[in-house]
Design an enzyme around this catalytic site. Structure first.
Site, PDB file in Angstrom:
ATOM      1  N   GLY A  36      30.219  49.505  31.778  1.00 31.44           N
ATOM      2  CA  GLY A  36      29.858  50.300  32.952  1.00 31.44           C
ATOM      3  C   GLY A  36      28.551  49.841  33.568  1.00 31.44           C
ATOM      4  N   ASP A  50      27.774  56.257  22.936  1.00 29.44           N
ATOM      5  CA  ASP A  50      29.005  55.573  22.532  1.00 29.44           C
ATOM      6  C   ASP A  50      29.998  56.632  22.032  1.00 29.44           C
ATOM      7  OD1 ASP A  50      30.890  54.009  21.215  1.00 29.44           O
ATOM      8  OD2 ASP A  50      29.387  52.667  20.336  1.00 29.44           O
ATOM      9  N   PHE A  72      37.628  58.716  30.181  1.00 29.48           N
ATOM     10  CA  PHE A  72      37.881  57.398  30.775  1.00 29.48           C
ATOM     11  C   PHE A  72      37.494  56.255  29.826  1.00 29.48           C
ATOM     12  CE2 PHE A  72      36.709  60.244  34.337  1.00 29.48           C
ATOM     13  CZ  PHE A  72      37.757  60.042  35.218  1.00 29.48           C
ATOM     14  N   TYR A 140      47.018  46.778  23.875  1.00 29.91           N
ATOM     15  CA  TYR A 140      46.357  47.720  24.789  1.00 29.91           C
ATOM     16  C   TYR A 140      47.262  48.927  25.043  1.00 29.91           C
ATOM     17  CZ  TYR A 140      44.698  49.730  29.165  1.00 29.91           C
ATOM     18  OH  TYR A 140      44.289  50.611  30.138  1.00 29.91           O
ATOM     19  N   ASN A 169      47.798  50.084  39.271  1.00 29.12           N
ATOM     20  CA  ASN A 169      46.672  49.158  39.464  1.00 29.12           C
ATOM     21  C   ASN A 169      45.542  49.805  40.258  1.00 29.12           C
ATOM     22  OD1 ASN A 169      48.996  47.420  38.663  1.00 29.12           O
ATOM     23  ND2 ASN A 169      47.424  45.849  38.856  1.00 29.12           N
ATOM     24  N   ARG A 280      50.863  34.555  33.097  1.00 26.08           N
ATOM     25  CA  ARG A 280      49.914  35.011  32.076  1.00 26.08           C
ATOM     26  C   ARG A 280      50.695  35.794  31.023  1.00 26.08           C
ATOM     27  NH1 ARG A 280      45.140  38.775  34.470  1.00 26.08           N
ATOM     28  NH2 ARG A 280      46.903  40.154  34.810  1.00 26.08           N
ATOM     29  N   ASP A 283      52.412  39.753  31.215  1.00 27.43           N
ATOM     30  CA  ASP A 283      52.571  40.235  32.591  1.00 27.43           C
ATOM     31  C   ASP A 283      54.038  40.507  32.919  1.00 27.43           C
ATOM     32  OD1 ASP A 283      50.103  40.501  33.785  1.00 27.43           O
ATOM     33  OD2 ASP A 283      50.096  38.519  34.705  1.00 27.43           O
TER      34      ASP A 283
HETATM   35  N1  UFG Z   1      46.775  37.832  38.963  1.00 28.45           N
HETATM   36  C1  UFG Z   1      46.779  36.503  39.356  1.00 28.45           C
HETATM   37  N2  UFG Z   1      45.618  35.809  39.234  1.00 28.45           N
HETATM   38  C2  UFG Z   1      44.464  36.347  38.755  1.00 28.45           C
HETATM   39  C3  UFG Z   1      44.481  37.713  38.365  1.00 28.45           C
HETATM   40  C4  UFG Z   1      45.658  38.414  38.484  1.00 28.45           C
HETATM   41  O1  UFG Z   1      47.793  35.969  39.788  1.00 28.45           O
HETATM   42  O2  UFG Z   1      43.448  35.645  38.647  1.00 28.45           O
HETATM   43  C5  UFG Z   1      48.021  38.606  39.103  1.00 28.45           C
HETATM   44  C6  UFG Z   1      48.531  39.136  37.781  1.00 28.45           C
HETATM   45  O3  UFG Z   1      49.384  38.184  37.176  1.00 28.45           O
HETATM   46  C7  UFG Z   1      49.262  40.385  38.221  1.00 28.45           C
HETATM   47  C8  UFG Z   1      48.487  40.860  39.464  1.00 28.45           C
HETATM   48  O4  UFG Z   1      47.742  39.731  39.890  1.00 28.45           O
HETATM   49  O5  UFG Z   1      50.556  40.067  38.632  1.00 28.45           O
HETATM   50  C9  UFG Z   1      47.533  41.964  39.150  1.00 28.45           C
HETATM   51  O6  UFG Z   1      46.738  41.568  38.043  1.00 28.45           O
HETATM   52  P1  UFG Z   1      45.480  42.395  37.550  1.00 28.45           P
HETATM   53  O7  UFG Z   1      44.864  41.620  36.424  1.00 28.45           O
HETATM   54  O8  UFG Z   1      44.619  42.748  38.707  1.00 28.45           O
HETATM   55  O9  UFG Z   1      46.119  43.734  37.031  1.00 28.45           O
HETATM   56  P2  UFG Z   1      47.260  43.939  35.926  1.00 28.45           P
HETATM   57  O10 UFG Z   1      48.498  44.293  36.669  1.00 28.45           O
HETATM   58  O11 UFG Z   1      47.358  42.820  34.964  1.00 28.45           O
HETATM   59  O12 UFG Z   1      46.597  45.117  35.113  1.00 28.45           O
HETATM   60  C10 UFG Z   1      46.912  46.423  35.340  1.00 28.45           C
HETATM   61  C11 UFG Z   1      45.762  47.269  34.856  1.00 28.45           C
HETATM   62  C12 UFG Z   1      45.642  47.166  33.363  1.00 28.45           C
HETATM   63  C13 UFG Z   1      46.978  47.451  32.732  1.00 28.45           C
HETATM   64  C14 UFG Z   1      48.033  46.523  33.255  1.00 28.45           C
HETATM   65  C15 UFG Z   1      49.398  46.824  32.689  1.00 28.45           C
HETATM   66  O13 UFG Z   1      44.548  46.860  35.454  1.00 28.45           O
HETATM   67  O14 UFG Z   1      44.687  48.095  32.900  1.00 28.45           O
HETATM   68  O15 UFG Z   1      48.109  46.687  34.659  1.00 28.45           O
HETATM   69  O16 UFG Z   1      50.253  45.749  32.860  1.00 28.45           O
HETATM   70  F1  UFG Z   1      46.922  47.274  31.403  1.00 28.45           F
END
Ligand code: UFG
Length: 337
Positions: A36, A50, A72, A140, A169, A280, A283
């Site tokens: 934070g 904490d 949170f 997670y 998201n 990744r 995903d």
């Molecule tokens: N992405 C890219 N390039 C990057 C970063 C992200 O292509 O550099 C893509 C990811 O593959 C995904 C989308 O952008 O398709 C969104 O990615 P984020 O990392 O912004 O978010 P996530 O969907 O991975 O994460 C969200 C929440 C997490 C949760 C997750 C569950 O932020 O807390 O969804 O799948 F765990």
């Protein structure tokens, strides 16, 4: 209402805390500042602590006459949870147990919990309803689901009221561009796009271009942090001891990575360097929230969760504060003093 926000200096926690203060509540943040930012919390509202320190948590709840907790505080990176499950079970599971035990000791009997779309399995039909199968695919998601269940078990035994809020998201910045995302090791799409615009990165790596989606890139449901704030306010105002509620928080529509990138290009007025690379791990191709339940139960009415507004607000923040909170004059003053 007097609300303790664990993780209240984090991106979502601080946005909700600021929303609560603007909408007639008292709120304080309890945050160890591991992820934070003190600058995200209005003056006098931050207690550095904490959630693994149950004694301090209990003292804070007692001293501040807390009516309800919004929990949170968490570690929240899917890839990190795969490489370091120890940390995830400690903070997300044991930390949640400490919060619940402190509530029991001090007679606090309402909790709103930050859960996630990552608790759902990948094989559910979209949009996801709250009744979809919860078969998390990552540590997670597993730790967040364990915390959900623990909260329900405590609630049943000790007569708490609880709500699990499953975020999709979380994104965007305060509409005036004064507060937004700022992490040491950014992994999220929208802040990374603007790091490229601000020349802090060479290009955006798009993770996967051959998913079964309209343009081959992943679809996600982006929800603005102010709309999350509105949801938390409505939930806490309705929550009674003995209640158990589960709500998805998303816009109900999905955008592909490419569509988010194009929206950002429109806002900044020029192309943004990018390259499609391998997907990744962890995903899913598509995540879209069905949020009808909170809309009909509590009249939740998201106002800012279209991709254009999200991206425009994020750009205002990244333009005004290209180095995050370190760019803010008061942060600089605090550091030199
Ligand atoms: N992405 C890219 N390039 C990057 C970063 C992200 O292509 O550099 C893509 C990811 O593959 C995904 C989308 O952008 O398709 C969104 O990615 P984020 O990392 O912004 O978010 P996530 O969907 O991975 O994460 C969200 C929440 C997490 C949760 C997750 C569950 O932020 O807390 O969804 O799948 F765990």
């Amino acid at each position: 209402m007097n609300i303790l926000c664990t993780g209240g200096a984090g991106y979502v926690g601080s946005a909700c805390l600021r929303w609560l203060l603007r909408h007639g509540h008292e709120a304080i943040a309890y945050d160890d500042l591991s992820a934070g930012n003190a600058e995200a919390v209005p003056d006098g509202r931050l207690i550095v602590g904490d959630i693994l320190n149950g004694g301090q948590l209990t003292d804070v709840m007692a001293q501040h006459h807390v009516d309800a907790v919004m929990h949170f505080a968490a570690v929240a990176s899917v890839p990190e949870s795969i490489s370091d499950p120890d940390l995830y079970y400690r903070v997300n599971v044991l930390g949640t147990k400490n919060v619940l035990d402190a509530m029991r000791r001090t007679g606090v009997n309402r909790i709103v919990f930050s859960s996630t779309a990552a608790t759902y399995g990948f094989d559910n039909p979209m949009p996801l309803t709250e009744d979809a199968d919860q078969l998390p695919e990552t540590p997670y998601g597993t730790t967040k689901l364990a915390a959900e269940r623990m909260i329900a078990d405590y609630a049943r035994a000790y007569d708490f009221g609880y709500a699990w809020l499953r975020y999709f998201n979380a994104s965007g910045a305060d509409l005036d561009g004064q507060f937004g995302e700022d992490r040491d090791h950014e992994t999220h799409l929208i802040p990374i796009i603007f790091q490229v615009v601000n020349a802090h990165r060479e290009k955006l790596m798009i993770y996967g271009g051959t998913f079964d989606t309209r343009d081959g890139t992943c679809v996600r449901d982006y929800v603005h942090t102010d709309d999350l704030g509105q949801a938390h306010q409505r939930v806490i105002e309705a929550l009674k001891p003995g209640d158990g509620r589960a709500y998805n928080l998303g816009s109900g529509t999905g955008a592909t990575v490419m569509e988010v990138l194009r929206a950002a290009e429109n806002v900044v007025g020029h192309p943004i360097a990018h390259e499609i690379v391998d997907p990744r791990p962890g995903d899913p191709a598509v995540l879209i929230a069905g949020s009808d339940r909170i809309r009909s139960d509590l009249g939740w009415d998201p106002q800012h969760s279209d991709v254009e507004t999200i991206v425009a607000s994020a750009w205002r923040w990244h333009q005004q504060c290209p180095d995050g909170y370190a760019s803010k004059p008061e942060a600089a003053a605090g550091k030199s003093g």
